[in-house]
Design a protein around this motif. Structure first.
Motif, PDB file in Angstrom:
ATOM      1  N   LEU A   1     106.681  73.215  73.786  1.00 16.54           N
ATOM      2  CA  LEU A   1     105.942  72.044  73.506  1.00 16.54           C
ATOM      3  C   LEU A   1     104.650  71.987  74.263  1.00 16.54           C
ATOM      4  O   LEU A   1     103.340  71.600  73.963  1.00 16.54           O
ATOM      5  N   ILE A   2     104.713  72.204  75.396  1.00 16.68           N
ATOM      6  CA  ILE A   2     103.472  71.944  76.473  1.00 16.68           C
ATOM      7  C   ILE A   2     102.523  73.065  76.299  1.00 16.68           C
ATOM      8  O   ILE A   2     101.316  72.845  76.417  1.00 16.68           O
TER       9      ILE A   2
ATOM     10  N   PHE B   1     100.748  72.112  73.125  1.00 11.25           N
ATOM     11  CA  PHE B   1      99.874  71.275  73.477  1.00 11.25           C
ATOM     12  C   PHE B   1      98.570  71.665  74.357  1.00 11.25           C
ATOM     13  O   PHE B   1      97.320  71.196  73.998  1.00 11.25           O
ATOM     14  N   TYR B   2      98.729  72.483  75.198  1.00 16.61           N
ATOM     15  CA  TYR B   2      97.779  72.982  75.918  1.00 16.61           C
ATOM     16  C   TYR B   2      96.682  73.926  75.071  1.00 16.61           C
ATOM     17  O   TYR B   2      95.559  73.656  75.214  1.00 16.61           O
TER      18      TYR B   2
ATOM     19  N   ARG C   1      87.075  63.354  64.983  1.00 19.64           N
ATOM     20  CA  ARG C   1      88.013  62.472  65.010  1.00 19.64           C
ATOM     21  C   ARG C   1      87.872  61.167  64.201  1.00 19.64           C
ATOM     22  O   ARG C   1      86.548  60.948  63.720  1.00 19.64           O
TER      23      ARG C   1
ATOM     24  N   LEU D   1      94.720  71.351  72.927  1.00 19.66           N
ATOM     25  CA  LEU D   1      93.661  70.976  73.833  1.00 19.66           C
ATOM     26  C   LEU D   1      92.634  71.848  74.147  1.00 19.66           C
ATOM     27  O   LEU D   1      91.549  71.416  74.084  1.00 19.66           O
ATOM     28  N   ALA D   2      92.860  72.936  74.341  1.00 17.69           N
ATOM     29  CA  ALA D   2      91.926  73.903  74.822  1.00 17.69           C
ATOM     30  C   ALA D   2      91.006  74.232  73.312  1.00 17.69           C
ATOM     31  O   ALA D   2      89.708  74.397  73.796  1.00 17.69           O
TER      32      ALA D   2
END
Lengths: 231, 105, 131
Positions: free
Chosen positions: A20-21, A24-25, A35, A28-29
């Motif tokens: 999951l991390i 997520f990374y 938005r 984000l990258a």
């Protein structure tokens, strides 16, 4: 549960966490893309309130809040359907009684302030309702059998007040206005305040009733006696 | 400045994870609930740092406050029930001992 | 970017910690604490994603979602605790009727709760180990 199995579950869950991390990374990258925030802030003058979170809760995504109040109602119905509440606490000692006498009115006033301030600053129906609910918890701890709430028939009205008024406003707007929960710009502020007031009362009494933990106790020995004396 | 902020963030997050681990690993129900309440209040502090005062208020009042009060009441009820069960077992043992004493006489 | 990643990763770790505890520990109260920590991890991830490190105002949409989520999580906890207290009551009644000598009425609230008296078989199935 034996030790090996919990260790195995621990290893699997940590692998899941690493996966999951990593996801997520990489998310984000990468470029997050457009938005919703600019759109929400841009429409703020048309929403009737000047605090963006309240605008999202009560205007843009009013459906969410309506359904959330319905979930709260379903939870309290489930608790009530499980039978009568466990017996309450003994009447409090003098120190706790005095403390409750001070804290409960203060909590109610602060709740009213938070409700009003929600239009233009952090605050709103949820926080105000939570304060009312915790005033009920303190009353129950200080020996009040029903946590400061009225009798059962009145409690039913209180816990449906939020969903009921929300739906009523929505349906009236659908019949006479632009559509379900689409507020006209001129009256948006007052409609939102009206809905928030009902939601505050419903959230506060539902949380207090959930703390009582069962069908509201009937007027029992001591409270019935004092009521009879008062009548 | 940015290094200072990084250290501050790390302390916030390490304490948060430490409180959560302690709450999860504590075998005694009342201790676990109190650690959970502390975790909720710390979490609201972290959210205030992240610029979400509304959510921080709601978490402190609803998540930590009312949720914690609900769980504490449940933990105390179950502790009281365990006590009662132990007492009952002790009483039964005492009664049995009395009976055996009478038999002996 | 770094701050957002740090906070989001902490949310994911909280989620994993809660999931592990939910799967491993048996008493319902500990499962509930684990479930709430899982939820807090998800909320924390939302708040971390909404945060802007450049100092502009954060995204209000995830904030509103988390606000509703907190209230729903607490109401689910309250319902689960009420269910658990009924289960423990039925359990205590079943075990006391099994172990006490015949005919000794227990000072329980049997009549008030109106729960059907569980058979010993059903009580074993419902039994929730308290340790």
């Amino acid at each position: 549960m034996n030790r090996d199995l919990s260790l195995l579950i621990g290893i699997l869950v940590s692998l899941l966490a690493l996966l999951l991390i990593w996801i997520f990374y990489t998310t984000l990258a990468a470029d997050p893309g457009p938005r919703l925030a600019p759109l929400a802030l841009e429409q703020l003058p048309n929403s009737g309130v000047s605090h963006p979170v309240t605008a999202v809760l009560l205007n843009y995504r009013a459906y969410d809040t309506l359904l959330e109040l319905a979930v709260l109602l379903a939870a309290i119905l489930g608790i009530w359907s499980l039978g009568p509440a466990p017996s309450g606490f003994q009447p409090a000692g003098p120190a706790l009684t005095v403390l409750a006498n001070w804290i409960v009115p203060l909590a109610i006033i602060t709740g009213g302030y938070l409700l009003w301030v929600g239009g233009h600053a952090p605050g709103g129906a949820f926080q105000a309702g939570a304060l009312l609910g915790s005033a009920g918890v303190i009353l129950r701890l200080a020996g009040h059998e029903r946590a400061g709430l009225p009798n059962e028939a009145a409690q039913r009205w209180l816990v449906v007040a939020g969903v009921g008024l929300f739906l009523l406003v929505g349906l009236l707007l659908a019949v006479f206005g632009a559509g379900f929960l689409t507020y006209p710009k001129a009256s948006a502020k007052w409609l939102i305040l009206l809905i928030e007031t009902a939601a505050t009362i419903a959230i506060g009494s539902t949380l207090a009733a959930a703390y009582v933990g069962g069908r509201p106790p009937l007027a029992q020995s001591t409270s019935a006696a004092s009521k009879d004396l008062g009548a | 400045m940015s290094l200072l902020l990084f250290v501050f963030d790390s302390i916030l997050l390490l304490t948060l994870l430490g409180l959560a681990t302690a709450a999860v690993l504590s075998p005694e129900p009342r201790n676990a609930v109190m650690l959970f309440i502390a975790f909720g209040l710390w979490l609201s502090l972290v959210w205030a740092r992240l610029g979400a005062p509304d959510v921080a208020l709601a978490e402190a009042a609803i998540g930590a406050g009312i949720g914690g009060a609900l769980m504490l009441a449940a933990a105390r009820r179950s502790a009281r029930r365990d006590n009662r069960r132990d007492n009952r077992r002790d009483n039964r043992r005492d009664n049995r001992r009395d009976v055996s004493c009478q038999d002996a006489q | 970017m770094t701050a957002a990643f740090l906070y989001g990763a902490a949310g994911l770790l909280l989620f994993a910690l809660g999931l592990w505890s939910l799967l491993v520990h048996e008493p319902l109260l500990r499962k509930l604490i684990a479930f709430n920590i899982m939820g807090s991890g998800v909320f924390h991830l939302f708040i971390a994603v909404a945060h802007r490190s450049d100092g502009s105002s954060p995204d209000p949409v995830p904030h509103a979602l988390v606000l509703t989520g907190i209230v729903v999580a607490v109401s689910a906890t309250a319902l689960a605790l009420a269910l658990n207290s009924r289960l423990e009551e039925a359990d205590a009644k079943a075990s006391s009727s099994k172990t006490t000598p015949s005919g000794a009425p227990e000072p329980n609230t049997t009549a008030r709760t109106g729960l059907p008296k569980p058979s010993s078989n059903g009580a074993n199935r419902l039994r929730w180990p308290s340790r």
